[in-house]
Structure formats: C-alpha cells, structure tokens
Design a protein around this motif. Structure first.
Motif, PDB file in Angstrom:
ATOM      1  N   GLY A  50       0.770  -1.231   0.000  1.00  0.00           N
ATOM      2  CA  GLY A  50       0.000   0.000   0.000  1.00  0.00           C
ATOM      3  C   GLY A  50       0.808   1.291   0.000  1.00  0.00           C
ATOM      4  N   SER A  51       2.121   1.216  -0.169  1.00  0.00           N
ATOM      5  CA  SER A  51       2.904   2.457  -0.193  1.00  0.00           C
ATOM      6  C   SER A  51       3.989   2.386  -1.267  1.00  0.00           C
ATOM      7  N   TYR A  52       4.384   3.531  -1.660  1.00  0.00           N
ATOM      8  CA  TYR A  52       5.422   3.646  -2.686  1.00  0.00           C
ATOM      9  C   TYR A  52       6.300   4.837  -2.318  1.00  0.00           C
ATOM     10  N   ARG A  53       7.589   4.651  -2.379  1.00  0.00           N
ATOM     11  CA  ARG A  53       8.520   5.740  -2.111  1.00  0.00           C
ATOM     12  C   ARG A  53       9.674   5.626  -3.084  1.00  0.00           C
ATOM     13  N   SER A  54      10.083   6.749  -3.647  1.00  0.00           N
ATOM     14  CA  SER A  54      11.255   6.727  -4.521  1.00  0.00           C
ATOM     15  C   SER A  54      12.220   7.811  -4.077  1.00  0.00           C
ATOM     16  N   GLU A  55      13.476   7.539  -4.262  1.00  0.00           N
ATOM     17  CA  GLU A  55      14.528   8.493  -3.946  1.00  0.00           C
ATOM     18  C   GLU A  55      15.459   8.554  -5.142  1.00  0.00           C
ATOM     19  N   PHE A  56      15.994   9.714  -5.342  1.00  0.00           N
ATOM     20  CA  PHE A  56      17.025   9.810  -6.357  1.00  0.00           C
ATOM     21  C   PHE A  56      18.133  10.694  -5.837  1.00  0.00           C
ATOM     22  N   ARG A  57      19.344  10.340  -6.250  1.00  0.00           N
ATOM     23  CA  ARG A  57      20.529  11.110  -5.874  1.00  0.00           C
ATOM     24  C   ARG A  57      21.261  11.441  -7.158  1.00  0.00           C
ATOM     25  N   TYR A  58      21.701  12.654  -7.230  1.00  0.00           N
ATOM     26  CA  TYR A  58      22.503  13.027  -8.382  1.00  0.00           C
ATOM     27  C   TYR A  58      23.428  14.144  -7.959  1.00  0.00           C
ATOM     28  N   GLY A  59      24.479  14.291  -8.700  1.00  0.00           N
ATOM     29  CA  GLY A  59      25.421  15.356  -8.384  1.00  0.00           C
ATOM     30  C   GLY A  59      26.690  15.206  -9.188  1.00  0.00           C
ATOM     31  N   SER A  60      27.501  16.234  -9.136  1.00  0.00           N
ATOM     32  CA  SER A  60      28.788  16.239  -9.819  1.00  0.00           C
ATOM     33  C   SER A  60      29.890  16.214  -8.779  1.00  0.00           C
ATOM     34  N   PHE A  61      30.951  15.527  -9.105  1.00  0.00           N
ATOM     35  CA  PHE A  61      32.084  15.388  -8.216  1.00  0.00           C
ATOM     36  C   PHE A  61      33.344  15.678  -9.024  1.00  0.00           C
ATOM     37  N   SER A  62      34.338  16.258  -8.378  1.00  0.00           N
ATOM     38  CA  SER A  62      35.580  16.526  -9.106  1.00  0.00           C
ATOM     39  C   SER A  62      36.754  16.503  -8.150  1.00  0.00           C
ATOM     40  N   ARG A  63      37.915  16.305  -8.732  1.00  0.00           N
ATOM     41  CA  ARG A  63      39.160  16.326  -7.963  1.00  0.00           C
ATOM     42  C   ARG A  63      40.280  16.660  -8.924  1.00  0.00           C
ATOM     43  N   SER A  64      41.184  17.533  -8.506  1.00  0.00           N
ATOM     44  CA  SER A  64      42.377  17.873  -9.281  1.00  0.00           C
ATOM     45  C   SER A  64      43.590  17.582  -8.421  1.00  0.00           C
ATOM     46  N   LEU A  65      44.558  16.906  -9.025  1.00  0.00           N
ATOM     47  CA  LEU A  65      45.771  16.519  -8.305  1.00  0.00           C
ATOM     48  C   LEU A  65      46.995  16.968  -9.097  1.00  0.00           C
ATOM     49  N   PRO A  66      48.013  17.496  -8.425  1.00  0.00           N
ATOM     50  CA  PRO A  66      49.222  17.887  -9.141  1.00  0.00           C
ATOM     51  C   PRO A  66      49.929  16.654  -9.699  1.00  0.00           C
ATOM     52  N   MET A  67      50.497  16.792 -10.884  1.00  0.00           N
ATOM     53  CA  MET A  67      51.209  15.708 -11.541  1.00  0.00           C
ATOM     54  C   MET A  67      52.700  16.048 -11.628  1.00  0.00           C
ATOM     55  N   PRO A  68      53.530  15.020 -11.824  1.00  0.00           N
ATOM     56  CA  PRO A  68      54.962  15.291 -11.985  1.00  0.00           C
ATOM     57  C   PRO A  68      55.197  16.206 -13.191  1.00  0.00           C
ATOM     58  N   GLU A  69      56.203  17.046 -13.086  1.00  0.00           N
ATOM     59  CA  GLU A  69      56.524  17.981 -14.164  1.00  0.00           C
ATOM     60  C   GLU A  69      56.828  17.211 -15.453  1.00  0.00           C
ATOM     61  N   GLY A  70      56.282  17.686 -16.560  1.00  0.00           N
ATOM     62  CA  GLY A  70      56.505  17.057 -17.858  1.00  0.00           C
ATOM     63  C   GLY A  70      55.483  16.000 -18.223  1.00  0.00           C
ATOM     64  N   THR A  71      54.498  15.753 -17.375  1.00  0.00           N
ATOM     65  CA  THR A  71      53.461  14.760 -17.656  1.00  0.00           C
ATOM     66  C   THR A  71      52.573  15.251 -18.790  1.00  0.00           C
ATOM     67  N   THR A  72      52.288  14.348 -19.736  1.00  0.00           N
ATOM     68  CA  THR A  72      51.378  14.689 -20.827  1.00  0.00           C
ATOM     69  C   THR A  72      50.220  13.692 -20.828  1.00  0.00           C
ATOM     70  N   GLN A  73      49.155  14.070 -21.471  1.00  0.00           N
ATOM     71  CA  GLN A  73      47.955  13.237 -21.508  1.00  0.00           C
ATOM     72  C   GLN A  73      48.131  12.024 -22.421  1.00  0.00           C
TER      73      GLN A  73
END
Length: 141
Positions: A82-105
């Motif tokens: 006799g019951s119904y419940r819904s939940e939703f979660r959404y969002g954006s997450f990010s992180r930036s980390l320093p890389m060794p000098e000279g690193t390329t993609q």
C-alpha cells in the motif's frame, strides 16, 4: 524541513543513514583518492561507486594537474504494501591533483572496476641537473 530533520527522518533505517554517510552525501563533492608510485608510474585510485565510466567520467591533464570529473544519477524505488517511495541522488564530483613535471595526456591510461577508477600516469624521466662546480681559492700558508 531542516537538513538535520531530513537526516534523522524516522522512516529511514539506521542502515540507510550509514549508507548515505559512506556514499558521501554528508561530505562535499570531492572524490576520495589514493596515490601510489608503482615502478615508473604514478597510480591514482579514485572511489566512484555507482557510475557508468564511459558516460559519467572525464579524465584529463592540463596545467600540470590531473582532473577527474564525474557525475552520478541514481534512482531507488521502494514498493511495500500500500505504499510507494522513490529516492534519487545526483550530483557532480571533481578532484584535481598535481602531476609530476613534464606529464602529458598522451600516455595516461584509465580503467574502472568495482567502483574504483584507476589512472596510471607514467613519470617522465627527470633531466639530470648540470654538474655544479665551485671555485675554491687556495691560500698558501
């Protein structure tokens, strides 16, 4: 309804509250990471449970940093007598980390397994510093 009231809603089980805490809902939108050196590579492991890595993750290197961006969309439905419940979660997450000098993609690789994104970044060889010479004045006694 205040944020505190939302968190301690009596309709939620204690397990749901713990799940929400460990899924990062109580913290900011920063991705938890681990960094290790494995031979000639820097390995970054990022916790990203519940995402589609091909659709929801962007990994790039620019300005000397590794950038990881992800978004999550999750919908949960509860159907009981006799019951119904819904939940939703959404969002954006990010992180930036320093890389060794000279690193390329170009040589960076990334894999995703069991909710963990692993990024391998080859460490560029460091240029040997030029030999230093110091002039020593000899004083005769």
């Amino acid at each position: 309804m205040s944020d505190l009231t939302k968190w301690f809603d009596q309709r939620r089980s204690p397990f749901e509250l713990l799940d929400r805490l460990f899924q990062g809902e109580a913290s900011g939108a920063e991705i938890r990471v681990e960094q290790v050196i494995d031979g000639e590579a820097l390995v970054v492991r990022a916790e990203l449970p519940g995402i589609d890595p091909e659709r929801d993750v962007d990994v790039s290197i620019s300005e000397g940093s590794l950038h990881i961006k992800a978004r999550r969309e999750e919908k949960i439905e509860y159907k009981e007598r006799g019951s119904y419940r819904s939940e939703f979660r959404y969002g954006s997450f990010s992180r930036s980390l320093p890389m060794p000098e000279g690193t390329t993609q170009d040589d960076v690789t990334a894999t995703y397994k069991d909710g963990v994104l692993e990024v391998r970044v080859p460490i560029p060889p460091q240029a040997a510093p030029p030999p230093q010479s110091t002039k020593i004045n000899v004083i005769r006694a």
